[in-house]
Design an enzyme around this catalytic site. Sequence first.
Site, PDB file in Angstrom:
ATOM      1  N   HIS A  63      13.829  24.043  15.247  1.00 55.49           N
ATOM      2  CA  HIS A  63      13.769  24.451  13.845  1.00 55.49           C
ATOM      3  C   HIS A  63      13.002  25.759  13.712  1.00 55.49           C
ATOM      4  O   HIS A  63      12.236  26.149  14.588  1.00 55.49           O
ATOM      5  CB  HIS A  63      13.151  23.352  12.962  1.00 55.49           C
ATOM      6  N   CYS A  64      13.253  26.437  12.592  1.00 54.62           N
ATOM      7  CA  CYS A  64      12.533  27.664  12.255  1.00 54.62           C
ATOM      8  C   CYS A  64      12.100  27.539  10.796  1.00 54.62           C
ATOM      9  O   CYS A  64      11.854  26.430  10.334  1.00 54.62           O
ATOM     10  CB  CYS A  64      13.407  28.896  12.498  1.00 54.62           C
ATOM     11  N   LEU A  65      12.014  28.632  10.069  1.00 51.05           N
ATOM     12  CA  LEU A  65      11.585  28.572   8.676  1.00 51.05           C
ATOM     13  C   LEU A  65      12.686  28.053   7.759  1.00 51.05           C
ATOM     14  O   LEU A  65      12.480  27.111   7.006  1.00 51.05           O
ATOM     15  CB  LEU A  65      11.107  29.956   8.209  1.00 51.05           C
ATOM     16  N   GLY A  67      16.272  27.992   8.911  1.00 43.23           N
ATOM     17  CA  GLY A  67      17.461  27.626   9.656  1.00 43.23           C
ATOM     18  C   GLY A  67      18.279  28.786  10.189  1.00 43.23           C
ATOM     19  O   GLY A  67      19.166  28.583  11.015  1.00 43.23           O
ATOM     20  N   ILE A  93      11.824  24.324   8.353  1.00 46.34           N
ATOM     21  CA  ILE A  93      10.646  23.672   7.771  1.00 46.34           C
ATOM     22  C   ILE A  93      10.700  23.681   6.242  1.00 46.34           C
ATOM     23  O   ILE A  93      10.163  22.785   5.589  1.00 46.34           O
ATOM     24  CB  ILE A  93       9.328  24.299   8.302  1.00 46.34           C
TER      25      ILE A  93
END
Length: 175
Positions: A63-65, A67, A93
Amino acid sequence: MTPQSVSPQEAKKLIDQGAMLIDIRDRSEFLREHIPNAHSFPLSDITAGKSIEAADQQPVIFHCLAGMRTVQNADALMKAAGPAPAYLMAGGINAWKSAHLPTAEDKKQPLPVMRQVQIIAGTLILIGVVLGYTLDSRFFLLAGLVGAGLLFAGVSGICGMASLLLKMPWNRPDK
Protein backbone atom coordinates in the site's frame (compact mmCIF):
# COMPACT_ATOMS: atom_id res chain seq x y z
CA MET A 1 0.31 -10.30 -14.60
CA THR A 2 -1.05 -7.58 -12.30
CA PRO A 3 -1.52 -8.26 -8.58
CA GLN A 4 -5.10 -8.52 -7.37
CA SER A 5 -6.52 -5.41 -5.72
CA VAL A 6 -8.08 -5.78 -2.27
CA SER A 7 -10.18 -3.38 -0.22
CA PRO A 8 -8.93 -2.22 3.18
CA GLN A 9 -11.45 -4.55 4.87
CA GLU A 10 -10.21 -7.51 2.81
CA ALA A 11 -6.62 -6.51 3.55
CA LYS A 12 -7.39 -6.45 7.29
CA LYS A 13 -8.78 -9.99 7.09
CA LEU A 14 -5.67 -11.18 5.22
CA ILE A 15 -3.40 -9.45 7.76
CA ASP A 16 -5.28 -11.12 10.62
CA GLN A 17 -4.61 -14.45 8.85
CA GLY A 18 -0.85 -13.72 8.68
CA ALA A 19 -0.36 -11.68 5.52
CA MET A 20 2.50 -9.17 5.53
CA LEU A 21 1.55 -5.52 4.98
CA ILE A 22 4.20 -3.48 3.16
CA ASP A 23 4.09 0.34 3.15
CA ILE A 24 5.97 1.56 0.05
CA ARG A 25 5.86 5.26 0.95
CA ASP A 26 9.01 7.16 1.90
CA ARG A 27 10.34 6.46 5.38
CA SER A 28 9.36 9.96 6.59
CA GLU A 29 5.75 9.39 5.50
CA PHE A 30 5.73 6.05 7.29
CA LEU A 31 7.11 7.53 10.51
CA ARG A 32 4.49 10.30 10.49
CA GLU A 33 1.58 7.84 10.14
CA HIS A 34 1.28 4.17 9.31
CA ILE A 35 -0.97 1.16 9.69
CA PRO A 36 -0.12 -0.85 12.82
CA ASN A 37 2.14 -3.84 12.09
CA ALA A 38 2.96 -2.54 8.60
CA HIS A 39 6.55 -2.86 7.45
CA SER A 40 8.29 0.11 5.84
CA PHE A 41 9.84 -0.89 2.52
CA PRO A 42 10.16 2.28 0.41
CA LEU A 43 9.49 2.10 -3.30
CA SER A 44 13.03 3.35 -3.94
CA ASP A 45 14.37 0.16 -2.31
CA ILE A 46 12.00 -2.01 -4.34
CA THR A 47 12.90 -0.37 -7.66
CA ALA A 48 16.58 -0.80 -6.71
CA GLY A 49 15.96 -4.54 -6.86
CA LYS A 50 15.56 -5.45 -3.18
CA SER A 51 13.12 -8.25 -2.47
CA ILE A 52 10.89 -8.97 0.48
CA GLU A 53 11.40 -11.98 2.70
CA ALA A 54 7.85 -13.22 3.23
CA ALA A 55 7.68 -15.68 6.10
CA ASP A 56 6.34 -19.08 5.01
CA GLN A 57 5.25 -17.59 1.68
CA GLN A 58 2.44 -15.68 3.38
CA PRO A 59 0.62 -13.21 1.11
CA VAL A 60 2.15 -9.75 0.77
CA ILE A 61 -0.10 -6.68 0.62
CA PHE A 62 1.39 -3.45 -0.70
CA HIS A 63 0.00 0.00 0.00
CA CYS A 64 0.92 3.66 -0.41
CA LEU A 65 -0.97 6.89 0.33
CA ALA A 66 -3.81 6.74 -2.19
CA GLY A 67 -3.07 3.65 -4.30
CA MET A 68 -1.44 5.34 -7.30
CA ARG A 69 2.17 4.37 -6.56
CA THR A 70 1.24 0.73 -6.03
CA VAL A 71 -0.72 0.54 -9.29
CA GLN A 72 2.00 2.36 -11.27
CA ASN A 73 4.70 0.03 -9.92
CA ALA A 74 2.72 -3.23 -9.80
CA ASP A 75 5.30 -5.19 -11.83
CA ALA A 76 8.19 -4.21 -9.53
CA LEU A 77 6.08 -5.01 -6.46
CA MET A 78 5.20 -8.47 -7.76
CA LYS A 79 8.86 -9.13 -8.45
CA ALA A 80 9.83 -7.94 -4.94
CA ALA A 81 7.24 -10.27 -3.38
CA GLY A 82 8.93 -13.22 -5.07
CA PRO A 83 6.91 -16.43 -5.03
CA ALA A 84 4.54 -15.14 -2.32
CA PRO A 85 1.06 -14.06 -3.46
CA ALA A 86 0.97 -10.25 -3.90
CA TYR A 87 -1.97 -7.90 -3.45
CA LEU A 88 -2.42 -4.15 -3.80
CA MET A 89 -4.58 -2.38 -1.23
CA ALA A 90 -6.97 -0.16 -3.17
CA GLY A 91 -6.93 3.47 -2.06
CA GLY A 92 -3.88 3.10 0.18
CA ILE A 93 -3.76 4.37 3.74
CA ASN A 94 -6.34 7.04 2.85
CA ALA A 95 -8.92 4.31 2.11
CA TRP A 96 -7.84 2.45 5.25
CA LYS A 97 -8.61 5.56 7.34
CA SER A 98 -11.88 6.14 5.46
CA ALA A 99 -12.90 2.62 6.47
CA HIS A 100 -12.36 3.71 10.10
CA LEU A 101 -9.49 1.28 10.59
CA PRO A 102 -6.72 2.27 13.04
CA THR A 103 -3.43 3.98 12.23
CA ALA A 104 -0.43 4.83 14.37
CA GLU A 105 0.37 8.53 14.14
CA ASP A 106 3.39 10.43 15.46
CA LYS A 107 2.74 14.15 15.13
CA LYS A 108 6.29 14.85 16.36
CA GLN A 109 7.56 13.63 12.99
CA PRO A 110 7.86 16.30 10.28
CA LEU A 111 5.29 16.58 7.53
CA PRO A 112 6.27 14.81 4.30
CA VAL A 113 8.65 17.01 2.28
CA MET A 114 6.24 17.47 -0.62
CA ARG A 115 3.58 18.78 1.75
CA GLN A 116 6.17 21.18 3.14
CA VAL A 117 6.92 22.32 -0.43
CA GLN A 118 3.22 22.85 -1.10
CA ILE A 119 2.78 24.90 2.09
CA ILE A 120 5.81 27.10 1.44
CA ALA A 121 5.11 27.56 -2.28
CA GLY A 122 1.47 28.42 -1.62
CA THR A 123 2.45 30.88 1.10
CA LEU A 124 5.06 32.60 -1.09
CA ILE A 125 2.63 32.89 -4.01
CA LEU A 126 -0.09 34.30 -1.75
CA ILE A 127 2.33 36.82 -0.22
CA GLY A 128 3.56 37.85 -3.67
CA VAL A 129 0.02 38.42 -4.95
CA VAL A 130 -1.18 40.30 -1.85
CA LEU A 131 1.91 42.52 -1.74
CA GLY A 132 1.73 42.99 -5.51
CA TYR A 133 -1.78 44.41 -5.23
CA THR A 134 -1.22 46.44 -2.06
CA LEU A 135 2.37 47.73 -2.15
CA ASP A 136 4.27 47.37 -5.38
CA SER A 137 3.57 45.40 -8.56
CA ARG A 138 7.16 44.05 -8.51
CA PHE A 139 6.07 41.65 -5.75
CA PHE A 140 4.18 39.72 -8.44
CA LEU A 141 7.64 38.50 -9.50
CA LEU A 142 7.79 36.43 -6.30
CA ALA A 143 4.67 34.54 -7.33
CA GLY A 144 6.04 34.15 -10.86
CA LEU A 145 9.39 32.80 -9.63
CA VAL A 146 7.74 30.25 -7.37
CA GLY A 147 5.45 29.20 -10.23
CA ALA A 148 8.46 28.84 -12.54
CA GLY A 149 10.21 26.72 -9.90
CA LEU A 150 7.20 24.44 -9.62
CA LEU A 151 6.97 24.15 -13.40
CA PHE A 152 10.67 23.24 -13.59
CA ALA A 153 10.22 20.65 -10.82
CA GLY A 154 7.28 19.08 -12.64
CA VAL A 155 9.08 18.92 -15.99
CA SER A 156 12.52 17.85 -14.75
CA GLY A 157 11.66 15.85 -11.64
CA ILE A 158 14.13 17.99 -9.68
CA CYS A 159 12.63 20.17 -6.95
CA GLY A 160 15.09 22.70 -5.59
CA MET A 161 12.81 23.61 -2.69
CA ALA A 162 12.46 19.95 -1.66
CA SER A 163 16.23 19.51 -1.86
CA LEU A 164 16.69 22.52 0.39
CA LEU A 165 14.01 21.37 2.83
CA LEU A 166 15.63 17.93 3.13
CA LYS A 167 18.72 19.68 4.54
CA MET A 168 16.74 21.41 7.28
CA PRO A 169 17.32 20.09 10.82
CA TRP A 170 13.71 18.95 11.32
CA ASN A 171 13.94 16.72 8.23
CA ARG A 172 17.19 14.99 9.08
CA PRO A 173 16.69 11.42 10.25
CA ASP A 174 18.12 10.61 13.65
CA LYS A 175 21.38 8.76 13.29
